[in-house]
Design a protein around this motif. Structure first.
Motif, short mmCIF file in Angstrom:
data_model
loop_
_atom_site.label_atom_id
_atom_site.label_comp_id
_atom_site.label_asym_id
_atom_site.label_seq_id
_atom_site.Cartn_x
_atom_site.Cartn_y
_atom_site.Cartn_z
N TYR A 354 -16.67 -25.27 5.79
CA TYR A 354 -16.48 -25.26 7.16
C TYR A 354 -15.14 -25.78 7.68
N GLU A 355 -14.57 -26.51 7.07
CA GLU A 355 -13.13 -26.75 7.53
C GLU A 355 -12.42 -26.62 6.16
N SER A 356 -11.07 -26.60 6.33
CA SER A 356 -10.14 -26.56 5.16
C SER A 356 -10.41 -27.61 4.12
N GLY A 357 -10.90 -27.20 2.86
CA GLY A 357 -11.09 -27.87 1.84
C GLY A 357 -12.21 -28.59 1.96
N ARG A 358 -13.36 -28.44 2.94
CA ARG A 358 -14.24 -29.33 3.16
C ARG A 358 -15.72 -28.21 2.91
N TYR A 359 -16.69 -28.41 2.22
CA TYR A 359 -17.70 -27.49 1.96
C TYR A 359 -19.18 -28.35 2.18
N ARG A 360 -20.06 -27.38 2.70
CA ARG A 360 -21.38 -27.84 2.95
C ARG A 360 -22.40 -26.89 2.68
N TYR A 361 -23.54 -27.42 2.51
CA TYR A 361 -24.76 -26.47 1.93
C TYR A 361 -25.76 -26.18 3.23
N HIS A 362 -26.19 -25.13 3.34
CA HIS A 362 -27.26 -24.87 4.23
C HIS A 362 -28.43 -25.84 3.77
N ASP A 363 -29.25 -26.35 4.66
CA ASP A 363 -30.29 -27.11 4.11
C ASP A 363 -31.15 -26.67 3.31
N LEU A 364 -31.29 -25.37 3.53
CA LEU A 364 -32.30 -24.56 2.49
C LEU A 364 -31.82 -24.53 1.22
N LEU A 365 -30.43 -24.31 0.93
CA LEU A 365 -29.73 -24.13 -0.28
C LEU A 365 -29.48 -25.61 -0.65
N ARG A 366 -29.48 -26.40 -0.06
CA ARG A 366 -29.14 -27.75 -0.70
C ARG A 366 -30.94 -28.24 -1.35
N ALA A 367 -31.71 -27.71 -0.63
CA ALA A 367 -33.05 -28.09 -1.38
C ALA A 367 -33.29 -27.17 -2.69
N HIS A 368 -32.99 -26.04 -2.86
CA HIS A 368 -33.03 -25.19 -3.82
C HIS A 368 -32.01 -25.79 -5.01
N ALA A 369 -30.82 -26.23 -4.60
CA ALA A 369 -30.09 -26.90 -5.50
C ALA A 369 -30.61 -27.99 -6.13
N GLU A 370 -31.20 -28.97 -5.41
CA GLU A 370 -31.85 -30.06 -5.62
C GLU A 370 -33.12 -29.82 -6.77
N ARG A 371 -34.02 -28.83 -6.17
CA ARG A 371 -34.87 -28.60 -7.31
C ARG A 371 -34.30 -28.17 -8.72
N ARG A 372 -33.15 -27.42 -8.48
CA ARG A 372 -32.63 -26.93 -9.99
C ARG A 372 -32.11 -28.15 -10.65
N ALA A 373 -31.63 -29.04 -9.79
CA ALA A 373 -30.89 -30.27 -10.56
C ALA A 373 -32.08 -30.90 -11.27
N LEU A 374 -33.19 -31.39 -10.65
CA LEU A 374 -34.29 -32.23 -11.30
C LEU A 374 -34.97 -31.20 -12.51
N GLU A 375 -34.95 -29.85 -12.41
CA GLU A 375 -35.38 -28.96 -13.56
C GLU A 375 -34.35 -29.19 -14.70
N THR A 376 -33.32 -28.94 -14.26
CA THR A 376 -32.19 -28.72 -15.47
C THR A 376 -31.49 -29.81 -15.80
N ASP A 377 -31.23 -30.95 -14.95
CA ASP A 377 -30.41 -32.14 -15.47
C ASP A 377 -31.47 -33.19 -15.57
N GLY A 378 -32.59 -33.12 -14.88
CA GLY A 378 -33.68 -34.30 -15.13
C GLY A 378 -33.39 -35.34 -14.34
N PRO A 379 -34.31 -36.35 -14.16
CA PRO A 379 -33.62 -37.60 -13.27
C PRO A 379 -32.62 -38.36 -13.84
N GLY A 380 -32.37 -38.67 -15.03
CA GLY A 380 -31.55 -39.49 -15.58
C GLY A 380 -30.15 -39.25 -15.35
#
Length: 703
Positions: A354-380
């Motif tokens: 959204y600006e040069s060198g700065r990136y953001r998630y759409h909130d729906l994609l952020r939620a998708h990424a968070e689910r993937r992290a908890l499934e794949t990487d686990g809480p620790g």
């Protein structure tokens, strides 16, 4: 010890709605102040670029154009609310409309992301108003601290401007209403997933409900994004479009995937979206998938392992944006590699640059990424990644803080090992720019550290935010973060004085807001905490700060007592010089002019011995004012000339303007007085300060 308070950049904000006259702070009501506009300020141009592949919405654009054309004689500003589900393209539509219509609005364009997808991260009206007021030409020193004053100034400034404003991702009507320009013919486009009935009720907002794109436009968008055309492509695009449900976000991910994977067929993409995906980089499985989730799953499978890991970890918290250095801390890679990974994510539309060198998630994609992290990487491992990013933010915030205010004593262990090298701001100006760009992330870092129970990081982040809040305001965020800092520092091992530091920093937020009782309570709590910790330096600062509150309230005798008490707690030469200056001002306020002059002369000697040219000039300014109060105009003129000579090399234009106005009072002739008034007026006008109008009237009254 704090710097001698004159205006915002000395004490970090002082009380807003104030002006400096004769070297002291006099409170004014906002109604008496002309908003501080820098002469020649260009119209604001805050709109980000519109999306390149915007498709359809012709009906909505026609309705909006008709609304504008049919109300040319209506003096009321217009508000249009674009509503719809997540991923429907509200933001892209608003920016496309704004790009098409902006030539109609000669007053400029404003834009803000209100971050309304969650209550915890929704931007406050005050934080947005600070940005808008600065964009409209208000000098930073004169942006009010109180939200209601900010609203009043914003409405005054926009009353004669024809502005186009985009307020994206609104959370509530209460969040939006203070941000609406008042100029006739102005247009505000608001986007939200919520109905915002209060906005319609209060402003008569016109509602445009966005619906999914039709089959033909969905297929057209897919072919544009993929770069594939022809009869076969149109047939395949129609099948994929059906899987996307007409949601532009899902269509963009699908189209970008085809553009990146040149050997991927339409048929294979459609099958991928129809089948619940197994995670190629960890665990996975079936989900009740909406079109956006289906698109995210298929794009996610195309990522390299490093990019997939960064995608997951970056979604664990609601960061306002990710930079390469921050992403490097998350993913444990170099900044150069992190930049490549962010580009990979952006190429598949999983994040947006959204600006040069700065990136953001759409909130729906952020939620998708968070689910993937908890499934794949686990809480620790997820918590460890968040901790790495918090330590990165802390180190960078401390480096910037030390650059902006190098003379302050600090307690956090982070200051013992400040980062250096590329990416670390090298100058005070660059550090301030970095602080403003990262402000939302730093506030989120405090919340995150608190949520994760990382108390040592919570209070250290608050300490590192000092110069940002001290110089720039953002008082609601200041108070909220420091309340967390106070709670955190009492729960963890911390250096002596850390608890007092948190209370003192919070106290200055209240002091700037004119909430003097709360400020004095915070400073008193700091003094008690430092007394218990036997930390005399902190207690001296707290007692001094109590004196500054009392001085601002006109409680001069009590202020003098506080400064004397602080003086018994420190042997630091600079601290004693500052306290002598404060005491001299308090004595002057009591009408004890001879004592004030003697004390200020002593303060001058102490400052000269440091040496500290800036504060020596400030002492001379107070000494000149005391001489004026004692009726010794000749001495005042001499002392103030000396102050001006020293101040000239310090690059402090606010203080130089106030000094010129004070010298006008000490002038021996009308001609000299007119000359000094002219100098002060020109300086204040360059700052966009409200004092210029009153001084012009004073000059006109001279005969």
């Amino acid at each position: 010890m704090t710097r001698d308070p004159v205006v915002r950049n000395d004490v970090g904000g002082t009380v807003h709605g104030t002006v400096v006259q004769a070297g002291r702070i006099d409170t004014l009501t906002v109604a008496a102040v002309v908003p501080a506009i820098v002469p020649g300020s260009p119209p604001p141009r805050l709109l980000p670029p519109a999306t390149r592949h915007f498709t359809d919405r012709r009906d909505a654009l026609d309705r909006l154009t008709a609304l504008l054309d049919g109300a040319e004689d209506d003096p009321a500003p217009r508000v249009v609310l674009l509503t719809g589900t997540g991923g429907i393209g509200k933001s892209a539509t608003a920016l496309h409309f704004a790009a098409r219509l902006r030539d109609r609005f000669d007053g400029g364009q404003l834009h803000a992301d209100l971050r309304g997808d969650a209550t915890a991260t929704a931007a406050t009206p005050s934080a947005i108003l600070v940005r808008f007021l600065r964009a409209l030409g208000v000098a930073p020193q004169y942006v009010p601290a109180e939200e209601q004053e900010q609203i009043d100034w914003f409405r005054t400034l926009t009353a004669d401007r024809r502005l186009l404003t985009v307020l994206d991702n609104a959370h509530s009507a209460a969040q939006v209403l203070p941000l609406l320009p008042t100029g006739p013919g102005s247009l505000t486009l608001v986007t939200s997933r919520r109905r915002l009935d209060g906005l319609t009720r209060e402003t008569g907002a016109h509602r445009l409900a966005l619906t999914p794109l039709g089959p033909a436009d969905s297929a057209l968008l897919l072919t544009r994004l993929s770069g594939r055309d022809g009869t076969h492509a149109r047939t395949g695009a129609a099948a994929v479009a059906r899987r996307c449900g007409g949601l532009p976000l899902a269509l963009c991910m699908a189209g970008e995937r085809l553009a990146v994977r040149t050997h991927l067929t339409w048929q294979q993409l459609e099958r991928d979206m129809a089948t619940p995906a197994a995670d190629a980089h960890g665990t996975g499985g079936a989900e009740g998938r909406d079109p956006v989730t289906a698109g995210a799953d298929t794009s996610y499978q195309d990522l390299t392992p490093d990019a997939a890991r960064l995608y997951r970890l970056g979604g664990l918290r609601r960061w306002s944006g990710l930079t390469a250095p921050a992403a490097a801390a998350l993913a444990e890679v170099t900044a150069e590699r992190a930049a490549e990974l962010l580009e990979e994510l952006a190429s598949l539309h999983l994040v947006e640059e959204y600006e040069s060198g700065r990136y953001r998630y759409h909130d729906l994609l952020r939620a998708h990424a968070e689910r993937r992290a908890l499934e794949t990487d686990g809480p620790g491992r997820s918590a460890a990644a968040v901790g790495r990013l918090l330590r990165h933010h802390l180190a960078m915030a401390a480096a910037a803080d030390a650059r902006v205010m190098p003379g302050r004593w600090r307690l956090g262990p982070v200051y013992d090992r400040l980062p250096e090298g590329p990416g670390v701001p090298a100058t005070p100006g660059a550090a301030t720019d970095w602080q403003l760009a990262e402000r939302e992330n730093l506030v989120e870092a405090v919340r995150t550290a608190d949520a994760y129970g990382l108390d040592d990081l919570t209070w250290q982040l608050c300490e590192a935010l000092w110069s940002l809040f001290f110089r720039q305001g953002f008082h609601e965020e200041w108070i909220a973060t420091h309340r967390l800092g106070i709670a955190a520092v009492t729960r963890c091992p911390a250096p002596p004085g850390a608890e007092g530091r948190m209370h003192t920093q919070l106290g200055f937020a209240f002091h700037q807001l004119g909430r003097y009782a709360e400020a004095e309570a915070a400073f008193t709590a700091a003094a008690e905490a430092d007394r218990r910790a036997a930390f005399r330096t902190g207690e001296a600062t707290a007692r001094e700060s109590i004196g500054l509150v009392r001085l601002a309230q006109g409680r001069h005798e009590e202020a003098a007592d506080s400064f004397r008490t602080a003086g018994t707690l420190t042997e630091d030469p600079r601290a004693r010089a500052l306290l002598a200056h404060h005491l001299g001002r308090a004595l002057s306020g009591q009408g004890r002019h001879a004592d004030a002059v003697a004390t200020l002369e002593r303060a001058r000697e102490l400052m000269a011995a440091l040496p500290d040219a800036y504060n020596e000039a400030r002492v001379l300014t107070s000494l000149g004012e005391a001489a004026l109060a004692a009726g010794d105009r000749e001495r005042a003129a001499r002392v103030l000339a000396d102050a001006a000579e020293r101040m000239a090399g310090e690059r402090v234009p606010v203080q130089e303007a106030a000094l010129a106005a004070l010298r006008a009072r000490a002038a021996a002739t009308t001609q000299e007085r007119r000359s000094f008034l002219t100098d002060a007026i020109e300086r204040y006008e360059r700052l966009g300060a409200p004092q210029a109008a009153a001084l012009r009237a004073e000059r006109e009254a001279l005969r």
